[in-house]
Write an enzyme that holds these catalytic residues in place. Structure first.
Site, short mmCIF file in Angstrom:
data_model
loop_
_atom_site.label_atom_id
_atom_site.label_comp_id
_atom_site.label_asym_id
_atom_site.label_seq_id
_atom_site.Cartn_x
_atom_site.Cartn_y
_atom_site.Cartn_z
N CYS A 144 15.37 12.21 -14.74
CA CYS A 144 15.43 13.65 -15.05
C CYS A 144 15.05 13.86 -16.52
O CYS A 144 15.53 13.15 -17.40
CB CYS A 144 16.83 14.19 -14.79
N GLU A 161 28.92 4.47 -21.22
CA GLU A 161 29.77 5.50 -21.82
C GLU A 161 30.79 6.04 -20.82
O GLU A 161 30.53 6.08 -19.63
CB GLU A 161 28.90 6.68 -22.26
N CYS A 174 26.83 12.69 -21.51
CA CYS A 174 26.64 11.25 -21.27
C CYS A 174 25.24 10.76 -21.54
O CYS A 174 24.27 11.45 -21.35
CB CYS A 174 27.10 10.91 -19.87
N CYS A 210 19.57 4.63 -15.63
CA CYS A 210 19.39 5.38 -14.38
C CYS A 210 17.91 5.43 -14.08
O CYS A 210 17.09 5.51 -14.99
CB CYS A 210 19.92 6.81 -14.56
N CYS A 256 17.66 14.48 -19.46
CA CYS A 256 18.83 13.60 -19.51
C CYS A 256 18.58 12.37 -20.37
O CYS A 256 17.55 11.72 -20.25
CB CYS A 256 19.20 13.18 -18.10
N CYS A 293 35.48 10.83 -17.15
CA CYS A 293 34.12 10.88 -16.63
C CYS A 293 33.56 9.46 -16.74
O CYS A 293 33.43 8.94 -17.85
CB CYS A 293 33.29 11.86 -17.47
N1 SAH Z 1 23.30 11.13 -11.84
C1 SAH Z 1 24.25 12.09 -11.42
C2 SAH Z 1 25.53 12.05 -12.22
C3 SAH Z 1 25.40 11.81 -13.68
S1 SAH Z 1 24.59 13.05 -14.64
C4 SAH Z 1 23.64 13.48 -11.47
O1 SAH Z 1 22.55 13.64 -11.98
O2 SAH Z 1 24.27 14.38 -10.93
C5 SAH Z 1 25.90 14.25 -14.82
C6 SAH Z 1 25.44 15.66 -15.00
O3 SAH Z 1 24.92 15.88 -16.30
C7 SAH Z 1 24.35 16.08 -14.04
O4 SAH Z 1 24.65 17.35 -13.51
C8 SAH Z 1 23.16 16.14 -14.94
O5 SAH Z 1 22.14 16.92 -14.39
C9 SAH Z 1 23.76 16.66 -16.21
N2 SAH Z 1 22.96 16.52 -17.42
C10 SAH Z 1 22.21 15.48 -17.80
N3 SAH Z 1 21.64 15.73 -18.99
C11 SAH Z 1 22.05 16.96 -19.37
C12 SAH Z 1 21.80 17.77 -20.52
N4 SAH Z 1 21.01 17.39 -21.50
N5 SAH Z 1 22.40 18.98 -20.56
C13 SAH Z 1 23.24 19.39 -19.56
N6 SAH Z 1 23.50 18.66 -18.49
C14 SAH Z 1 22.90 17.46 -18.37
FE1 SF4 Z 2 20.16 9.95 -13.77
FE2 SF4 Z 2 20.55 11.59 -15.78
FE3 SF4 Z 2 19.18 12.41 -13.68
FE4 SF4 Z 2 21.82 12.02 -13.46
S1 SF4 Z 2 20.80 13.53 -14.74
S2 SF4 Z 2 20.21 11.34 -12.04
S3 SF4 Z 2 22.08 10.28 -14.86
S4 SF4 Z 2 18.55 10.77 -15.09
#
Ligand code: SAH
Ligand code: SF4
Length: 346
Positions: free
Chosen positions: A116, A92, A333, A112, A119, A105
């Site tokens: 997390c 994406e 994303c 990944c 996410c 973006c």
């Molecule tokens: N992996 C990197 C960059 C991609 S994620 C990282 O984690 O920083 C981009 C951002 O989206 C990160 O700050 C992540 O914590 C946030 N993110 C992921 N899922 C989310 C959600 N459901 N609501 C808000 N932010 C989210």
């Molecule tokens: Fe990976 Fe999503 Fe965590 Fe970013 S927020 S490190 S994309 S699992």
């Protein structure tokens, strides 16, 4: 023989290739420029001989992405893309319009491995890294599709850029090349979940990009619940890396903080956060957490977010509540790819 990924090569690497192919050095500049305008075949390189184009085509490929889905927000014009890669994998990207220009973006990996809990990108684990050329192709595809020039890039899509360090660093070098897309490093942000080893490697490159840290919690107890990376590098180790990074680069650091209802949004959390960030020149972005179908997390109420922000500011930490763009198209994303996968699962 495996073909060379020529769009991931620097101009001087292409110059070496030209030498090998018995070509004059100036061809490297011509080819490099063409690649970064977004051409998808050597035949478009009209100032090269037919013979050279054919030889290049035998030896190299030009990475590109194909639009599978395009969702445009009726609210703010944000465009979300689902792109297909050469091997059928999907990623994406999001194109956002701000007063100062267009920001894209981009994704840095398919999936990944950081896991997390809030996410959508991490749900299926890591499939593979993206090449630098596949990161660039997301930009050129958005430019072509909308007839615009991208001025800013955020590496905040799917994937952990510091878990794909070499390709991410190569992307930064190529995208800012003045013969290429020429997007200044000051217009680029790289977001990490806290891969400390990668932060130190990035400090060695001393680039004027903005480093963005997905902190999301002020204590290890809370952070470890949603971010497994915290078990490897805890908050103290992460913030020490940030301080060391700042000593080298003198750049302000951004901290991302997704506000999750009842998890990390209390005033006590705000006070602890302010204390931990003391001495770091930084800015906090408060993000109303995006609901993900597969998770149980909900976003904090707006008044709670405002209270959190006010508490940080009272402690001398600047904070903004991130405007939600593309709320009607699920712009955060990982979600579009998930929803496509879910459809295929049925
Ligand atoms: N992996 C990197 C960059 C991609 S994620 C990282 O984690 O920083 C981009 C951002 O989206 C990160 O700050 C992540 O914590 C946030 N993110 C992921 N899922 C989310 C959600 N459901 N609501 C808000 N932010 C989210
Ligand atoms: Fe990976 Fe999503 Fe965590 Fe970013 S927020 S490190 S994309 S699992």
């Amino acid at each position: 023989m495996e073909k060379l990924d020529i769009k991931s090569m620097t101009q001087s690497e292409i110059a070496d290739l030209m030498k090998e192919m018995g070509q004059p050095a100036f061809r490297a500049g011509q080819i490099f420029k063409w690649l970064h305008t977004g051409v998808e075949s050597f035949d478009e390189m009209s100032n090269l001989s037919k013979d050279l184009r054919a030889r290049l085509n035998d030896k190299c490929y030009i990475a590109s992405v194909t639009i599978v889905r395009r969702l445009e927000s009726q609210i703010d014009g944000t465009v979300k893309y689902l792109y297909r890669l050469y091997d059928g994998e999907t990623i994406e990207s999001v194109l956002m319009k701000y007063n100062h220009g267009y920001t894209v973006c981009i994704s840095t990996q398919v999936g990944c491995r950081m896991g997390c809990k809030f996410c959508a990108s991490g749900i299926g684990g890591l499939v593979r890294h993206l090449t630098a050329s596949e990161m660039l192709a997301q930009l050129t595809a958005a430019q072509k599709d909308n007839g615009i020039r991208v001025s800013n890039v955020v590496m905040m899509g799917m994937g952990e850029p510091l878990d794909n360090f070499d390709n991410s660093a190569r992307f930064l070098k190529l995208v800012s090349d003045e013969n290429g897309m020429n997007i200044g490093l000051r217009h680029i942000s790289l977001s990490t979940s806290g891969v400390v080893s990668g932060i130190y490697k990035l400090a060695e490159l001393n680039l004027p990009i903005t480093l963005s840290i997905s902190l999301h919690a002020p204590t290890d107890e809370i952070r470890s619940k949603t971010m497994p990376v915290n078990n490897k590098w805890n908050i103290d180790m992460l913030l020490r890396a940030c301080r060391d990074y700042q000593k080298v680069t003198t750049r302000r650091i951004s901290f991302e903080y997704a506000m999750i209802n009842g998890v990390n949004d209390s005033t006590e959390c705000a006070l602890t956060l302010a204390k931990k960030l003391r001495g770091i020149m930084c800015h906090v972005n408060l993000i109303p957490a995006n609901p993900v179908v597969e998770t149980a997390f909900k976003k904090s109420d707006n008044n709670i977010i405002e209270r959190f922000k006010a508490t940080l500011e009272k402690c001398g930490i600047t904070a903004t509540v991130r405007r939600t763009l593309g709320a009607d198209i699920n712009a955060s994303c990982g979600q579009l790819r998930r929803s496509e996968t879910r459809k295929e699962d049925v």
